[in-house]
Structures are given as C-alpha cells and as structure tokens.
Write a protein that holds these residues in place. Structure first.
Motif, PDB file in Angstrom:
ATOM      1  N   GLU A  96       0.737  -1.264   0.387  1.00  0.00           N
ATOM      2  CA  GLU A  96      -0.157   0.219  -0.161  1.00  0.00           C
ATOM      3  C   GLU A  96       1.034   1.160  -0.074  1.00  0.00           C
ATOM      4  O   GLU A  96       1.723   0.969   0.418  1.00  0.00           O
ATOM      5  CB  GLU A  96      -0.594  -0.075   1.299  1.00  0.00           C
ATOM      6  N   PHE A  97       0.657   2.048  -0.604  1.00  0.00           N
ATOM      7  CA  PHE A  97       0.876   3.741  -1.009  1.00  0.00           C
ATOM      8  C   PHE A  97       2.258   3.030  -1.643  1.00  0.00           C
ATOM      9  O   PHE A  97       3.831   3.731  -1.207  1.00  0.00           O
ATOM     10  CB  PHE A  97       1.261   4.775   0.751  1.00  0.00           C
ATOM     11  N   THR A  98       2.224   2.784  -2.500  1.00  0.00           N
ATOM     12  CA  THR A  98       4.036   2.637  -3.518  1.00  0.00           C
ATOM     13  C   THR A  98       4.237   4.184  -4.175  1.00  0.00           C
ATOM     14  O   THR A  98       5.437   4.402  -3.608  1.00  0.00           O
ATOM     15  CB  THR A  98       3.613   1.492  -4.207  1.00  0.00           C
ATOM     16  N   THR A  99       3.874   4.383  -4.600  1.00  0.00           N
ATOM     17  CA  THR A  99       3.548   5.539  -4.689  1.00  0.00           C
ATOM     18  C   THR A  99       3.260   7.273  -4.003  1.00  0.00           C
ATOM     19  O   THR A  99       2.629   7.054  -3.375  1.00  0.00           O
ATOM     20  CB  THR A  99       2.423   6.280  -5.693  1.00  0.00           C
ATOM     21  N   LEU A 100       4.511   7.446  -2.750  1.00  0.00           N
ATOM     22  CA  LEU A 100       3.896   8.166  -2.631  1.00  0.00           C
ATOM     23  C   LEU A 100       3.923   9.725  -2.858  1.00  0.00           C
ATOM     24  O   LEU A 100       4.383  10.479  -1.741  1.00  0.00           O
ATOM     25  CB  LEU A 100       5.855   7.826  -1.126  1.00  0.00           C
ATOM     26  N   THR A 101       5.194   9.745  -4.076  1.00  0.00           N
ATOM     27  CA  THR A 101       4.422  11.209  -4.054  1.00  0.00           C
ATOM     28  C   THR A 101       4.331  11.382  -5.667  1.00  0.00           C
ATOM     29  O   THR A 101       4.365  10.445  -6.603  1.00  0.00           O
ATOM     30  CB  THR A 101       5.916  11.495  -4.703  1.00  0.00           C
ATOM     31  N   PRO A 102       3.309  12.419  -6.430  1.00  0.00           N
ATOM     32  CA  PRO A 102       2.707  12.083  -7.824  1.00  0.00           C
ATOM     33  C   PRO A 102       4.168  12.047  -8.515  1.00  0.00           C
ATOM     34  O   PRO A 102       5.259  12.838  -8.984  1.00  0.00           O
ATOM     35  CB  PRO A 102       2.243  13.585  -8.603  1.00  0.00           C
ATOM     36  N   ASN A 103       3.926  11.244  -9.905  1.00  0.00           N
ATOM     37  CA  ASN A 103       5.238  10.523 -10.593  1.00  0.00           C
ATOM     38  C   ASN A 103       3.643  11.682 -12.365  1.00  0.00           C
ATOM     39  O   ASN A 103       3.192  11.707 -12.224  1.00  0.00           O
ATOM     40  CB  ASN A 103       5.246   8.967 -11.046  1.00  0.00           C
ATOM     41  N   LEU A 104       4.697  12.037 -12.999  1.00  0.00           N
ATOM     42  CA  LEU A 104       4.517  12.852 -14.127  1.00  0.00           C
ATOM     43  C   LEU A 104       4.983  12.151 -15.322  1.00  0.00           C
ATOM     44  O   LEU A 104       6.166  11.754 -15.182  1.00  0.00           O
ATOM     45  CB  LEU A 104       4.581  14.115 -14.733  1.00  0.00           C
ATOM     46  N   GLY A 105       4.343  11.673 -16.390  1.00  0.00           N
ATOM     47  CA  GLY A 105       5.255  11.583 -17.901  1.00  0.00           C
ATOM     48  C   GLY A 105       4.079  12.017 -18.621  1.00  0.00           C
ATOM     49  O   GLY A 105       3.180  12.665 -18.832  1.00  0.00           O
ATOM     50  N   ILE A 106       4.594  11.657 -19.676  1.00  0.00           N
ATOM     51  CA  ILE A 106       4.286  12.980 -21.036  1.00  0.00           C
ATOM     52  C   ILE A 106       3.638  11.332 -21.776  1.00  0.00           C
ATOM     53  O   ILE A 106       4.572  10.529 -22.389  1.00  0.00           O
ATOM     54  CB  ILE A 106       5.610  13.310 -21.793  1.00  0.00           C
ATOM     55  N   VAL A 107       2.564  11.529 -22.726  1.00  0.00           N
ATOM     56  CA  VAL A 107       2.625  10.177 -23.118  1.00  0.00           C
ATOM     57  C   VAL A 107       2.037  10.934 -25.003  1.00  0.00           C
ATOM     58  O   VAL A 107       1.713  11.724 -24.536  1.00  0.00           O
ATOM     59  CB  VAL A 107       0.433   9.641 -22.736  1.00  0.00           C
ATOM     60  N   GLU A 108       3.408  10.059 -25.296  1.00  0.00           N
ATOM     61  CA  GLU A 108       3.583  10.765 -26.744  1.00  0.00           C
ATOM     62  C   GLU A 108       2.373   9.885 -27.594  1.00  0.00           C
ATOM     63  O   GLU A 108       1.544   8.580 -27.682  1.00  0.00           O
ATOM     64  CB  GLU A 108       4.445   9.731 -27.479  1.00  0.00           C
ATOM     65  N   TYR A 109       1.644  10.695 -28.613  1.00  0.00           N
ATOM     66  CA  TYR A 109       0.445  10.315 -29.121  1.00  0.00           C
ATOM     67  C   TYR A 109       0.831  10.258 -30.681  1.00  0.00           C
ATOM     68  O   TYR A 109       1.990  11.014 -31.040  1.00  0.00           O
ATOM     69  CB  TYR A 109      -0.733  11.381 -29.096  1.00  0.00           C
ATOM     70  N   ARG A 110      -0.420  10.637 -31.378  1.00  0.00           N
ATOM     71  CA  ARG A 110      -0.030  10.110 -33.436  1.00  0.00           C
ATOM     72  C   ARG A 110       0.638  11.446 -32.874  1.00  0.00           C
ATOM     73  O   ARG A 110       0.208  13.037 -33.207  1.00  0.00           O
ATOM     74  CB  ARG A 110      -1.462  10.085 -33.779  1.00  0.00           C
ATOM     75  N   ASN A 111       0.991  11.852 -34.826  1.00  0.00           N
ATOM     76  CA  ASN A 111       1.238  13.083 -35.031  1.00  0.00           C
ATOM     77  C   ASN A 111       2.449  13.637 -34.836  1.00  0.00           C
ATOM     78  O   ASN A 111       2.512  14.840 -34.232  1.00  0.00           O
ATOM     79  CB  ASN A 111       0.200  13.399 -36.230  1.00  0.00           C
ATOM     80  N   HIS A 112       3.199  13.020 -33.333  1.00  0.00           N
ATOM     81  CA  HIS A 112       4.053  13.857 -32.688  1.00  0.00           C
ATOM     82  C   HIS A 112       3.410  14.873 -31.278  1.00  0.00           C
ATOM     83  O   HIS A 112       3.422  15.752 -31.322  1.00  0.00           O
ATOM     84  CB  HIS A 112       5.032  15.468 -32.925  1.00  0.00           C
ATOM     85  N   GLN A 113       2.196  14.395 -31.079  1.00  0.00           N
ATOM     86  CA  GLN A 113       1.328  15.565 -30.297  1.00  0.00           C
ATOM     87  C   GLN A 113       1.238  14.056 -28.328  1.00  0.00           C
ATOM     88  O   GLN A 113       1.919  13.361 -29.070  1.00  0.00           O
ATOM     89  CB  GLN A 113      -0.174  15.243 -30.878  1.00  0.00           C
ATOM     90  N   SER A 114       0.679  15.567 -27.683  1.00  0.00           N
ATOM     91  CA  SER A 114       1.197  14.433 -25.869  1.00  0.00           C
ATOM     92  C   SER A 114       0.419  15.348 -25.530  1.00  0.00           C
ATOM     93  O   SER A 114       0.062  16.319 -25.451  1.00  0.00           O
ATOM     94  CB  SER A 114       2.805  14.593 -26.220  1.00  0.00           C
ATOM     95  N   PHE A 115       0.376  14.540 -24.448  1.00  0.00           N
ATOM     96  CA  PHE A 115      -0.303  15.072 -23.182  1.00  0.00           C
ATOM     97  C   PHE A 115       0.611  14.676 -22.046  1.00  0.00           C
ATOM     98  O   PHE A 115       1.186  13.311 -21.921  1.00  0.00           O
ATOM     99  CB  PHE A 115      -1.548  15.266 -22.374  1.00  0.00           C
ATOM    100  N   VAL A 116       0.344  15.121 -20.756  1.00  0.00           N
ATOM    101  CA  VAL A 116       0.806  14.523 -19.629  1.00  0.00           C
ATOM    102  C   VAL A 116      -0.097  14.069 -18.739  1.00  0.00           C
ATOM    103  O   VAL A 116      -1.618  14.100 -18.365  1.00  0.00           O
ATOM    104  CB  VAL A 116       1.284  16.164 -18.373  1.00  0.00           C
ATOM    105  N   MET A 117       0.230  12.901 -18.259  1.00  0.00           N
ATOM    106  CA  MET A 117      -0.437  11.850 -17.478  1.00  0.00           C
ATOM    107  C   MET A 117       0.680  11.904 -15.675  1.00  0.00           C
ATOM    108  O   MET A 117       1.801  12.259 -15.269  1.00  0.00           O
ATOM    109  CB  MET A 117      -0.339  10.842 -18.079  1.00  0.00           C
ATOM    110  N   ALA A 118      -0.899  11.969 -14.868  1.00  0.00           N
ATOM    111  CA  ALA A 118      -0.084  12.434 -13.365  1.00  0.00           C
ATOM    112  C   ALA A 118      -0.697  10.932 -12.752  1.00  0.00           C
ATOM    113  O   ALA A 118      -1.593  11.344 -12.946  1.00  0.00           O
ATOM    114  CB  ALA A 118      -0.142  13.775 -13.014  1.00  0.00           C
ATOM    115  N   ASP A 119       0.714  10.424 -11.846  1.00  0.00           N
ATOM    116  CA  ASP A 119      -0.219   8.735 -10.961  1.00  0.00           C
ATOM    117  C   ASP A 119      -0.732  10.052  -9.584  1.00  0.00           C
ATOM    118  O   ASP A 119       0.573  10.263  -8.625  1.00  0.00           O
ATOM    119  CB  ASP A 119       0.663   8.727 -11.238  1.00  0.00           C
ATOM    120  N   ILE A 120      -1.185   9.836  -9.264  1.00  0.00           N
ATOM    121  CA  ILE A 120      -1.406  10.515  -7.657  1.00  0.00           C
ATOM    122  C   ILE A 120      -1.752   9.369  -7.007  1.00  0.00           C
ATOM    123  O   ILE A 120      -2.036   8.520  -7.146  1.00  0.00           O
ATOM    124  CB  ILE A 120      -2.656  11.425  -7.504  1.00  0.00           C
TER     125      ILE A 120
END
Length: 331
Positions: free
Chosen positions: A191-215
């Motif tokens: 439990e509570f493996t993730t103690l801090t938010p992790n941020l990552g960039i999700v690569e999408y089609r046509n060089h687009q992207s969005f940011v995802m955060a694991d809370i």
C-alpha cells in the motif's frame, strides 16, 4: 522513494528598504548660499515570484529559510537619485500556489515566465529640493526611505497535468504510467507504493502529446485526512480529466468507482465537474463474457476501456479515448 519531490515549502521573505533622500545644499565658489540639490533615494528591491516550466518540484527551495532583497541607495548631490535595490526572484514550477502562512491565497503561477511581485520594496525618500518654497529657500531636511516589508510565505505545488490517475493502492497506476510514458516510477506490491506524484508525457499520434500524473493511492477516508491521501488530493484539482483505474480482480467494480468518486466529492465537489474515464486494469486474463459482466457494473455515463499494462493490450484505445475527451474538454 522520490525524496526530491518537494511540494510544500515555507520561507521568510523581506523586501528592500528604500534609500534616504539627500538634504544636500549646493556649494559653489561664487554662490555662498546655494540652493537645495539633494536627490531622491532609490527604491528597495522587490521580492518577485517567477514561473519556470523547467522546474517540476520545489526541491530547490527546500533548504531556503530567508530571502532578502537589496536596500535602495541614498540620494546624492546635484539631485542624483540613489540606485534601486536589487530585486530577488523566486523561481517556482507551474502550478505553484503562494499563500501568506496561515492566511489567504495571494496568487498562483500557471505560465512560464509569469511574474508576480510578492513584496514591494520601500519607496525612496524625497530629496530636499522637493521642499523648497518661496518662504524656505534652503530646506535642510529630506525624507527617509520607506521601511522594508516582511512576510512568512507558504509555497504549495499542485501538479499541472492533463490526465490524473485515480485509484486505490495497487490498482496498477504506476505500471500503466511506466508503460505508456517515459516516466520510471518505483513499483512495488504494497500500500502507498507511490508516495509522490509521478509525471509522464504520453506520446500520441502525429507528434502530439499530453501529460499524465499518477497520484498516490486513495483510501476510504482520505478526504478526512486519513492515511497519506489528503496531502495529495490537491494535485487532482488541476487535472482536466480524471482516469479511474479499477483492477479486473476487484470484488465490486461499480462500488470501487463510487468510493473513489465520493472521496473526491468530500474533498471538493468541483472535482465532479471534470470529465471521467474508467480503465479496467489487469484485464489480460478476462474473456469476453467476464468483460461484459464487469461493464454491466460500471456507470453508463462514463466511458470505459479494458487494458493490460503488462500484456500491453488496450493501450492504444485508451490513448485514443483520453485524447478525444481532452479535446472535448478544451473546446
């Protein structure tokens, strides 16, 4: 764990005192009674907060206790103005909220390069030439500079991300983030493996992207301050879309969603105004019949997708769904 993810710091800040005005009188060889020519004092330095998109945490301010701007220079003869005190800049990541300790929010920084004056430096005093009148040709006084201002300030970071991952501990959020982004969160089975938010960039089609955060994982009662959940619920406030991750082996998928949703509602009802998407994780062992049974338990008004981070199935469909919902949200 990521000890360098610091999302809350307190600092004592002080602006610069204004320089004093000069009471100088002109002294020239053939003018025995020269008039006033004392210049104004320079203003004290400001304390300025500036957004920096290259910073992700407040770690660089972790050991900063006091910050003080420069004092304004005093005025000189020949009405020369004193130099302004040196401003100090506090660089913060985007999504930083600035509050007076124990008080109201002062402002928030959401754009790269955005600047806000936290404390103004004291104004410089006026030199004596300002006070010359028909009845007082040689005033021998000038204004002192205004004093500095002091404040104890709290900096609080709310992660800026497009998609926030919401789920109980061990729902598979860190694994999903590591598979569909370049983030490398630490993953463990407790439990509570993730103690801090992790941020990552999700690569999408046509060089687009969005940011995802694991809370970090929410548990029942997190909004009341139990466990570690409360500290991190504030990060979800900034996400425009919430992705609920519910594992395939959950005893009751619909109930798990409702518990997570009620935790968010208890914390801040406005969170329910965001768009929701459900991903059923660890679903590589499910056959079509089991998928239909689980789908029946899920709310009809929330789109869902079955995924497996380990087998890497359903991830393209998930990205497509998130991208579609994100762009619906923006327009």
């Amino acid at each position: 764990m990521q000890d360098n993810f610091i999302d809350h710091v307190k600092i004592n800040v002080e602006s610069g005192k204004g320089g004093a005005g000069s009471a100088h009188l002109r002294k020239e060889k053939y003018i025995p009674k020269g008039g006033p020519d004392g210049g104004d004092g320079g203003r004290g330095g400001h304390v300025i907060v500036r957004g920096n998109a290259q910073k992700w945490t407040l770690f660089h301010l972790r050991y900063t206790r006091h910050l003080k701007a420069g004092k304004g220079g005093n005025g000189g003869k020949q009405t020369s103005t004193g130099a302004d005190g040196e401003d100090i800049y506090i660089e913060v990541p985007l999504g930083t909220v600035v509050k007076e300790e124990g008080g109201e929010q002062l402002f928030e920084i959401t754009e790269d390069g955005q600047e806000k004056i936290l404390l103004k430096g004291g104004r410089g005093g006026l030199g004596n030439w300002h006070f010359k009148t028909s009845t007082n040709q040689t005033p021998r006084y000038a204004q002192p500079g205004e004093p500095s201002q002091k404040m104890r300030v709290a900096f609080e970071l709310k992660v800026l991300a497009d998609v926030g991952l919401v789920g109980f501990p061990n729902a598979g959020k860190s694994t999903l983030l590591s598979v569909i982004t370049a983030a490398k969160p630490k993953i463990g089975d407790y439990e509570f493996t993730t103690l801090t938010p992790n941020l990552g960039i999700v690569e999408y089609r046509n060089h687009q992207s969005f940011v995802m955060a694991d809370i970090p994982g929410i548990i029942e009662g997190a909004s009341e301050g139990k466990g570690l959940g409360y500290r991190f619920l504030r990060h979800i406030e900034r996400n425009s879309l919430l992705l609920f991750l519910i594992p395939a082996d959950s005893k009751d998928h619909g109930k798990e969603f409702q518990i997570l949703k009620s935790e968010l509602e208890n914390y801040n009802k406005e969170l329910l105004d965001k768009d929701f998407v459900i991903a059923v994780s660890k679903s590589d062992m499910l056959d079509e019949e089991l998928k239909r049974e689980i789908a029946e338990q899920l709310p009809k008004d929330v789109p869902h997708v079955f995924i497996s981070s380990v087998a890497q199935t359903g991830l393209t469909e998930l990205k497509d769904l998130l991208w579609k919902k994100l762009n619906e949200t923006k327009f």
